[in-house]
Design an enzyme around this catalytic site. Sequence first.
Site, short mmCIF file in Angstrom:
data_model
loop_
_atom_site.label_atom_id
_atom_site.label_comp_id
_atom_site.label_asym_id
_atom_site.label_seq_id
_atom_site.Cartn_x
_atom_site.Cartn_y
_atom_site.Cartn_z
N CYS A 2 3.67 -13.89 13.92
CA CYS A 2 4.85 -13.64 13.06
C CYS A 2 4.43 -13.55 11.59
O CYS A 2 3.35 -14.00 11.20
CB CYS A 2 5.92 -14.70 13.29
SG CYS A 2 5.68 -16.23 12.36
N CYS A 5 3.51 -16.83 9.89
CA CYS A 5 2.18 -17.32 10.29
C CYS A 5 1.09 -16.55 9.54
O CYS A 5 0.06 -17.13 9.17
CB CYS A 5 1.99 -17.20 11.80
SG CYS A 5 2.84 -18.50 12.73
N ASP A 28 11.38 -16.01 -1.93
CA ASP A 28 11.87 -14.98 -1.00
C ASP A 28 11.66 -13.60 -1.63
O ASP A 28 11.89 -13.41 -2.83
CB ASP A 28 13.36 -15.22 -0.72
CG ASP A 28 13.84 -14.45 0.50
OD1 ASP A 28 14.18 -15.08 1.51
OD2 ASP A 28 13.89 -13.21 0.43
N HIS A 44 3.72 -23.14 13.72
CA HIS A 44 4.82 -22.26 14.14
C HIS A 44 5.85 -23.02 14.99
O HIS A 44 5.51 -23.63 16.00
CB HIS A 44 4.30 -21.06 14.94
CG HIS A 44 5.41 -20.13 15.31
ND1 HIS A 44 5.76 -19.04 14.54
CD2 HIS A 44 6.29 -20.16 16.35
CE1 HIS A 44 6.79 -18.43 15.09
NE2 HIS A 44 7.14 -19.08 16.20
N ASN A 82 18.98 -20.50 9.04
CA ASN A 82 19.70 -19.64 9.96
C ASN A 82 19.08 -19.80 11.34
O ASN A 82 17.85 -19.82 11.48
CB ASN A 82 19.60 -18.18 9.50
CG ASN A 82 20.28 -17.97 8.16
OD1 ASN A 82 21.28 -18.59 7.86
ND2 ASN A 82 19.72 -17.08 7.34
N GLY A 88 22.13 -15.32 12.01
CA GLY A 88 21.52 -14.31 11.14
C GLY A 88 20.04 -14.52 10.92
O GLY A 88 19.49 -14.08 9.90
N HIS A 93 10.48 -17.84 12.72
CA HIS A 93 9.60 -18.97 12.35
C HIS A 93 10.49 -19.83 11.46
O HIS A 93 10.98 -19.34 10.42
CB HIS A 93 8.37 -18.44 11.60
CG HIS A 93 7.39 -19.49 11.15
ND1 HIS A 93 6.03 -19.37 11.38
CD2 HIS A 93 7.55 -20.65 10.47
CE1 HIS A 93 5.39 -20.42 10.88
NE2 HIS A 93 6.30 -21.21 10.30
N HIS A 95 12.50 -21.62 8.91
CA HIS A 95 12.41 -21.63 7.45
C HIS A 95 13.73 -22.10 6.86
O HIS A 95 14.78 -21.87 7.43
CB HIS A 95 12.04 -20.24 6.90
CG HIS A 95 12.93 -19.14 7.39
ND1 HIS A 95 12.79 -18.59 8.64
CD2 HIS A 95 13.97 -18.50 6.80
CE1 HIS A 95 13.71 -17.64 8.81
NE2 HIS A 95 14.45 -17.58 7.70
N HIS A 97 16.10 -21.85 3.53
CA HIS A 97 16.39 -21.16 2.28
C HIS A 97 16.84 -22.24 1.29
O HIS A 97 17.78 -22.99 1.58
CB HIS A 97 17.53 -20.17 2.47
CG HIS A 97 17.24 -19.06 3.43
ND1 HIS A 97 16.82 -17.81 3.03
CD2 HIS A 97 17.32 -19.00 4.79
CE1 HIS A 97 16.67 -17.03 4.10
NE2 HIS A 97 16.96 -17.73 5.18
P1 AMP Z 1 16.37 -15.15 7.83
O1 AMP Z 1 17.33 -14.00 7.82
O2 AMP Z 1 17.04 -16.48 7.69
O3 AMP Z 1 15.41 -15.08 8.99
O4 AMP Z 1 15.53 -15.02 6.50
C1 AMP Z 1 14.33 -14.34 6.40
C2 AMP Z 1 14.03 -14.22 4.92
O5 AMP Z 1 12.65 -13.92 4.79
C3 AMP Z 1 14.80 -13.11 4.20
O6 AMP Z 1 15.55 -13.69 3.14
C4 AMP Z 1 13.70 -12.17 3.70
O7 AMP Z 1 13.99 -11.65 2.44
C5 AMP Z 1 12.50 -13.11 3.66
N1 AMP Z 1 11.19 -12.49 3.81
C6 AMP Z 1 10.78 -11.62 4.78
N2 AMP Z 1 9.48 -11.33 4.63
C7 AMP Z 1 9.04 -12.02 3.56
C8 AMP Z 1 7.79 -12.16 2.89
N3 AMP Z 1 6.69 -11.50 3.30
N4 AMP Z 1 7.71 -12.96 1.80
C9 AMP Z 1 8.80 -13.63 1.37
N5 AMP Z 1 10.01 -13.56 1.95
C10 AMP Z 1 10.14 -12.76 3.02
#
Ligand code: AMP
Length: 118
Positions: A2, A5, A28, A44, A82, A88, A93, A95, A97
């Site tokens: 992913c 990772c 982000d 992970h 999320n 959403g 992986h 995370h 926010h």
């Molecule tokens: P979610 O929708 O909760 O899975 O959030 C995924 C978040 O990852 C989104 O806010 C994206 O903007 C952010 N995102 C995706 N790829 C990257 C990346 N390479 N570096 C930083 N943020 C990322």
Amino acid sequence: MCIFCKIVNGELPANMVRENDDFMAFHDLNPKAPAHILVIPKLHVDSFNEVTPETMAGMTSFIQEVAKVVGIKESGYRVITNVGDNGGQEVKHLHWHVLGGAKLAWGHFADADTKDFF
Ligand code: AMP
């Protein structure tokens, strides 16, 4: 593997805020607030559904540190994870926010009329 990772193992770059043996915090790519940091465990875990209490304990103090480092601890912030399709979750992986730096709006449904729910 992913994308988060790949950030952990250095294959993909990230704008890092803080890192320790177990967790990473980075900005982000598509910020939804003046401060929008993602906090991840290096190991992970697909989502909050699978996280252990031990990882949660470490995440809690790490997120508190991150809020301090980015200067939003006193002004206030929001911590969201999320989970799954309705939550959403796009990146599978775990995370968190961490959003702040301005007064945040609250709540929405993606594609439904809210009066259907209440
Ligand atoms: P979610 O929708 O909760 O899975 O959030 C995924 C978040 O990852 C989104 O806010 C994206 O903007 C952010 N995102 C995706 N790829 C990257 C990346 N390479 N570096 C930083 N943020 C990322």
